[in-house]
Write a protein that holds these residues in place. Sequence first.
Motif, PDB file in Angstrom:
ATOM      1  N   THR A  18       1.085  -1.372   0.178  1.00 42.48           N
ATOM      2  CA  THR A  18       0.233  -0.540  -0.069  1.00 42.48           C
ATOM      3  C   THR A  18       0.510   1.399  -0.499  1.00 42.48           C
ATOM      4  OG1 THR A  18       0.020   0.159   2.531  1.00 42.48           O
ATOM      5  CG2 THR A  18      -1.845  -1.027   0.793  1.00 42.48           C
ATOM      6  N   GLU A  19       2.573   1.004  -0.157  1.00 37.17           N
ATOM      7  CA  GLU A  19       3.196   2.102   0.023  1.00 37.17           C
ATOM      8  C   GLU A  19       4.049   2.463  -0.870  1.00 37.17           C
ATOM      9  OE1 GLU A  19       5.331   2.050   4.427  1.00 37.17           O
ATOM     10  OE2 GLU A  19       3.364   2.111   4.990  1.00 37.17           O
ATOM     11  N   LEU A  20       3.882   1.866  -1.565  1.00 37.58           N
ATOM     12  CA  LEU A  20       4.319   1.460  -2.838  1.00 37.58           C
ATOM     13  C   LEU A  20       3.927   2.648  -3.996  1.00 37.58           C
ATOM     14  CD1 LEU A  20       5.295  -2.260  -3.500  1.00 37.58           C
ATOM     15  CD2 LEU A  20       6.597  -0.072  -2.837  1.00 37.58           C
ATOM     16  N   SER A  21       2.297   2.560  -4.249  1.00 36.49           N
ATOM     17  CA  SER A  21       2.416   3.339  -5.336  1.00 36.49           C
ATOM     18  C   SER A  21       0.592   3.193  -4.950  1.00 36.49           C
ATOM     19  CB  SER A  21       2.125   2.598  -6.488  1.00 36.49           C
ATOM     20  OG  SER A  21       0.906   1.139  -6.507  1.00 36.49           O
ATOM     21  N   LEU A  22      -0.264   4.381  -5.567  1.00 40.19           N
ATOM     22  CA  LEU A  22      -1.289   5.328  -5.445  1.00 40.19           C
ATOM     23  C   LEU A  22      -2.343   4.325  -5.750  1.00 40.19           C
ATOM     24  CD1 LEU A  22      -0.527   8.854  -5.005  1.00 40.19           C
ATOM     25  CD2 LEU A  22      -0.812   7.688  -2.722  1.00 40.19           C
ATOM     26  N   ILE A  23      -1.755   4.044  -7.034  1.00 42.13           N
ATOM     27  CA  ILE A  23      -2.994   2.991  -8.149  1.00 42.13           C
ATOM     28  C   ILE A  23      -2.003   2.131  -8.655  1.00 42.13           C
ATOM     29  CG2 ILE A  23      -4.365   5.079  -8.562  1.00 42.13           C
ATOM     30  CD1 ILE A  23      -3.412   5.846 -11.114  1.00 42.13           C
ATOM     31  N   ALA A  24      -3.339   1.120  -9.507  1.00 41.52           N
ATOM     32  CA  ALA A  24      -1.971   0.471  -9.986  1.00 41.52           C
ATOM     33  C   ALA A  24      -1.488   0.543 -11.095  1.00 41.52           C
ATOM     34  CB  ALA A  24      -2.817  -1.283  -9.562  1.00 41.52           C
ATOM     35  N   PHE A  25      -0.982  -0.222 -12.477  1.00 41.89           N
ATOM     36  CA  PHE A  25      -0.508  -0.006 -13.407  1.00 41.89           C
ATOM     37  C   PHE A  25      -1.463  -0.571 -14.513  1.00 41.89           C
ATOM     38  CE2 PHE A  25       1.256   0.148 -17.375  1.00 41.89           C
ATOM     39  CZ  PHE A  25       1.858   1.332 -17.497  1.00 41.89           C
ATOM     40  N   PRO A  26      -2.255   0.087 -14.946  1.00 42.35           N
ATOM     41  CA  PRO A  26      -3.336  -1.046 -15.334  1.00 42.35           C
ATOM     42  C   PRO A  26      -2.872  -2.157 -16.619  1.00 42.35           C
ATOM     43  CG  PRO A  26      -3.280   1.407 -16.781  1.00 42.35           C
ATOM     44  CD  PRO A  26      -2.625   1.435 -15.784  1.00 42.35           C
ATOM     45  N   THR A  27      -2.205  -2.714 -15.993  1.00 44.21           N
ATOM     46  CA  THR A  27      -1.685  -3.501 -17.840  1.00 44.21           C
ATOM     47  C   THR A  27      -3.024  -4.086 -18.520  1.00 44.21           C
ATOM     48  OG1 THR A  27      -1.783  -5.191 -15.278  1.00 44.21           O
ATOM     49  CG2 THR A  27       0.544  -3.766 -16.520  1.00 44.21           C
ATOM     50  N   ARG A  28      -3.840  -4.787 -17.869  1.00 48.32           N
ATOM     51  CA  ARG A  28      -4.861  -5.779 -18.423  1.00 48.32           C
ATOM     52  C   ARG A  28      -5.186  -4.511 -19.648  1.00 48.32           C
ATOM     53  NH1 ARG A  28      -8.598 -10.195 -17.999  1.00 48.32           N
ATOM     54  NH2 ARG A  28     -10.609  -9.979 -19.443  1.00 48.32           N
ATOM     55  N   GLU A  29      -5.878  -3.163 -19.426  1.00 48.66           N
ATOM     56  CA  GLU A  29      -6.376  -2.459 -20.340  1.00 48.66           C
ATOM     57  C   GLU A  29      -5.327  -1.778 -21.217  1.00 48.66           C
ATOM     58  OE1 GLU A  29      -8.506   1.744 -20.078  1.00 48.66           O
ATOM     59  OE2 GLU A  29      -7.161   1.180 -18.220  1.00 48.66           O
ATOM     60  N   LEU A  30      -4.077  -1.804 -21.389  1.00 53.86           N
ATOM     61  CA  LEU A  30      -3.613  -1.725 -22.166  1.00 53.86           C
ATOM     62  C   LEU A  30      -2.758  -2.884 -23.095  1.00 53.86           C
ATOM     63  CD1 LEU A  30      -0.885   0.302 -20.054  1.00 53.86           C
ATOM     64  CD2 LEU A  30      -2.874   1.101 -21.812  1.00 53.86           C
ATOM     65  N   PHE A  31      -2.917  -4.399 -22.278  1.00 52.41           N
ATOM     66  CA  PHE A  31      -2.022  -5.074 -23.081  1.00 52.41           C
ATOM     67  C   PHE A  31      -3.641  -6.170 -23.784  1.00 52.41           C
ATOM     68  CE2 PHE A  31       0.778  -4.075 -20.566  1.00 52.41           C
ATOM     69  CZ  PHE A  31       1.861  -3.924 -21.826  1.00 52.41           C
ATOM     70  N   LEU A  32      -4.832  -5.917 -23.318  1.00 50.37           N
ATOM     71  CA  LEU A  32      -5.645  -7.213 -23.713  1.00 50.37           C
ATOM     72  C   LEU A  32      -6.803  -5.754 -24.113  1.00 50.37           C
ATOM     73  CD1 LEU A  32      -6.848  -9.405 -20.458  1.00 50.37           C
ATOM     74  CD2 LEU A  32      -5.249  -9.631 -23.556  1.00 50.37           C
ATOM     75  N   ASP A  33      -7.483  -5.265 -23.744  1.00 50.42           N
ATOM     76  CA  ASP A  33      -8.394  -3.501 -23.999  1.00 50.42           C
ATOM     77  C   ASP A  33      -7.943  -3.573 -25.538  1.00 50.42           C
ATOM     78  OD1 ASP A  33     -10.125  -5.891 -22.195  1.00 50.42           O
ATOM     79  OD2 ASP A  33      -9.289  -4.452 -20.663  1.00 50.42           O
ATOM     80  N   LYS A  34      -7.478  -2.738 -24.754  1.00 53.01           N
ATOM     81  CA  LYS A  34      -6.719  -1.252 -25.497  1.00 53.01           C
ATOM     82  C   LYS A  34      -5.570  -1.431 -26.378  1.00 53.01           C
ATOM     83  CE  LYS A  34      -9.364   1.545 -22.959  1.00 53.01           C
ATOM     84  NZ  LYS A  34      -9.575   3.298 -22.200  1.00 53.01           N
ATOM     85  N   ILE A  35      -4.987  -2.897 -26.638  1.00 56.26           N
ATOM     86  CA  ILE A  35      -3.916  -2.965 -27.501  1.00 56.26           C
ATOM     87  C   ILE A  35      -4.114  -2.305 -28.997  1.00 56.26           C
ATOM     88  CG2 ILE A  35      -4.496  -5.125 -28.332  1.00 56.26           C
ATOM     89  CD1 ILE A  35      -0.796  -5.940 -27.280  1.00 56.26           C
ATOM     90  N   ASP A  36      -4.852  -2.543 -29.170  1.00 56.40           N
ATOM     91  CA  ASP A  36      -4.855  -2.235 -31.201  1.00 56.40           C
ATOM     92  C   ASP A  36      -5.428  -0.151 -30.803  1.00 56.40           C
ATOM     93  OD1 ASP A  36      -5.068  -4.730 -31.493  1.00 56.40           O
ATOM     94  OD2 ASP A  36      -7.676  -4.846 -31.270  1.00 56.40           O
ATOM     95  N   GLU A  37      -5.807   0.028 -29.561  1.00 53.55           N
ATOM     96  CA  GLU A  37      -5.258   1.927 -30.398  1.00 53.55           C
ATOM     97  C   GLU A  37      -3.889   2.177 -30.222  1.00 53.55           C
ATOM     98  OE1 GLU A  37      -7.231   3.761 -26.952  1.00 53.55           O
ATOM     99  OE2 GLU A  37      -8.812   2.584 -27.506  1.00 53.55           O
ATOM    100  N   PHE A  38      -2.792   1.269 -29.342  1.00 52.43           N
ATOM    101  CA  PHE A  38      -1.442   2.126 -30.348  1.00 52.43           C
ATOM    102  C   PHE A  38      -0.750   1.052 -31.893  1.00 52.43           C
ATOM    103  CE2 PHE A  38      -1.882   0.815 -25.751  1.00 52.43           C
ATOM    104  CZ  PHE A  38      -1.250   2.137 -25.008  1.00 52.43           C
ATOM    105  N   ASP A  39      -0.227   1.842 -31.978  1.00 56.54           N
ATOM    106  CA  ASP A  39       0.908   2.496 -33.586  1.00 56.54           C
ATOM    107  C   ASP A  39       1.949   1.677 -32.982  1.00 56.54           C
ATOM    108  OD1 ASP A  39      -0.887   4.205 -35.210  1.00 56.54           O
ATOM    109  OD2 ASP A  39      -0.455   5.243 -33.397  1.00 56.54           O
TER     110      ASP A  39
END
Length: 696
Positions: A324-345
């Motif tokens: 809980t002291e390492l970061s405020l929010i978790a990095f959205p790996t699932r959203e980036l590498f599964l849901d929105k990967i097609d949005e990257f060039d």
Amino acid sequence: MTREILYDPLIAPVLLAILAVVLAVAIGVAFWRGLTGWALRGAAGLLVLAALANPSVQIENRAALSDIVILVIDESASQRIGVRPAQTEAAQARVEAEVAQLPNTELRILRLGDGPGNEGSLLMTALSEALADEPRARVAGMLLLSDGQLHDLPRAPDLPAPLHLLLTGEAQDWDRRLVVTNAPSFAIMGEPVSLTLRLEDQGAVPPELQGRAELDISIDGAEARRVTVPVGRDITVPVDLPHGGMNVIRFATAPSVGELTDRNNAAVVRINGVRDRLRVLLVSGEPHAGERTWRNLLKSDSSVDLVHFTILRPPEKQDGVPVTELSLIAFPTRELFLDKIDEFDLIIFDRYKRRGILPALYLDNIRNYVEQGGAVLVAAGPDFASAVSLFHSPLAEVLPAEPTAQVLEQGFHPTITDLGRKHPVTEALDAGTAPGDPPPWGRWFRLIDVTPYPDAETVMTGAEGRPLLLLDRVGEGRVALLASDQAWLWSRGFEGGGPQLELLRRLAHWMMKEPELEEEALVADGQDGTLILTRRTLGEAPGAFEVTRPDGTTLTLEPEQVAPGRFEARLEGAGIGLYRVSDGEREAVAALGPSAPREFEQTIASGEFLDPLIAGSGGGVRRIEAGVPDLRAVRPGRPAAGRGWLGITPREAYRTTDITVRPFLPGWAWLGLVAAFLIGAWLWEGRRRVSVARSA
């Protein structure tokens, strides 16, 4: 021959005037007092004044000069349509015959072609040049043989004689033209772009053709799409650009029966297709010196949206710090590498190794992303040769090489291969270096040894000639492997540094399929009347270029090699219009000149623009269709145009061949005349005294 009396006083003019006043007073007093012989003595005084004025006679011998008539013949593009060429030829012959019948008159003919670039008809410029070449005192008249459509009226010269217009064309002429009123020079890919057009009718348009017309729209020479549009008002046409880079869009309306010309029925618009934003995902396996190089490169481009994923604390690191002291929010790996990967060039893996943070499912999704048109760049570090390498993941199916598990730790100069000298990513990076000389940049000190696959393209090599930079196409996507993590040495200026920013920029843009970095491409470009054809290829010399001109005729051009992998051909003096080019494998289109030539903006013959200038000179406008008028000589200031005739004003110019100056009377003659008048006055007074004495 002409005579003229000149005066060159022997004394100062002021003194001569004083003497004249004194003489006038003396004669007046003598007359008032009735003195005998006053008239003869006054005449003698006048002769003395005349002799002091020193009159002489100037005799000029003159040779008459011929009058000059200037004929400016408009041979611009609008004069080469319909019956105008035949009218022009017949009118010129008639004017030559008319001038030949006028006494002491010469004809000067000046022909006017199209103005440079898209300036149109420069009639007044041509007339000014013609007047500058002739003595203005001899110019008796000027004739313009034209359709009256000019584009330089403010340059009209001062006219020394009447100006006339022989108007070509016919009263029943009509024309339809296509005008592009609004078109952007670039547009965002994936978004419709709106262009504004207008169809305009000019002249005596037949009633059955008014109202609506068919409009064809084609992009890059593809099959045209036809729509029905109204005539006489603005039309908004939405267009979707099919690809990045230059898109050539052609709008055309079919010519109608009886239309004057179809040269203005089409317009070509060039729109550069650009991406709205280039979205890049940078995945760094761990912080290292080269990480900043990638970040600086991508952040320096304002058109790039960068998402940077860095693994700062790997799972195996156990230091007792609460999660809980390492970061405020978790990095959205699932959203980036599964849901929105097609949005990257583009996805970049910078010294990334498998640590369980990205599951195999995510990496398999990246593989699928590549095959469907995405791009992945792997900047390999020592971990690429280890058991935790990305090669031991689903990504292995799209990588261009296999690691041998060997890491070379030694200095070397990155070297461009023969294939790399042809490839747009690396061509001319070492420009100015003679063959065989070492590259003009610093060394790197680490190379991951890999074995390229057959389809991979090795464009740079490192230590012992081993592959350093490999490129490959997988499915619809692209993959690149940089087998070293030391490009940052160039950015730090080590041993002089190197072109790391240019190399990495080209590499990233090639992977994102920028058109100017395609290794196999045929490019056609028009510049200042020259069509430039360029073929880029990694193979052998291409075949001949087949060029289709705007009028449908074809010709063949043989390309010449201008650089490794680059062949070029030029067509000089190419006319305005749309050109199609093919080398048997690829096709390209190019538009030469403006979207619509200025010469065809107004095609109906009219003297409207020239009427004020011609009326001010006393000239007239006559249609050739009604017959070429006669030429007559008229006096200056008289009307110079009438029914069936046009006038010129003879200038009566001459050249003086000889001048002779002679004294009005010799000196002894002046002296004799003065003496005769004085003796006559003395004798007259003597007779008068004798008569008075006798009478007394």
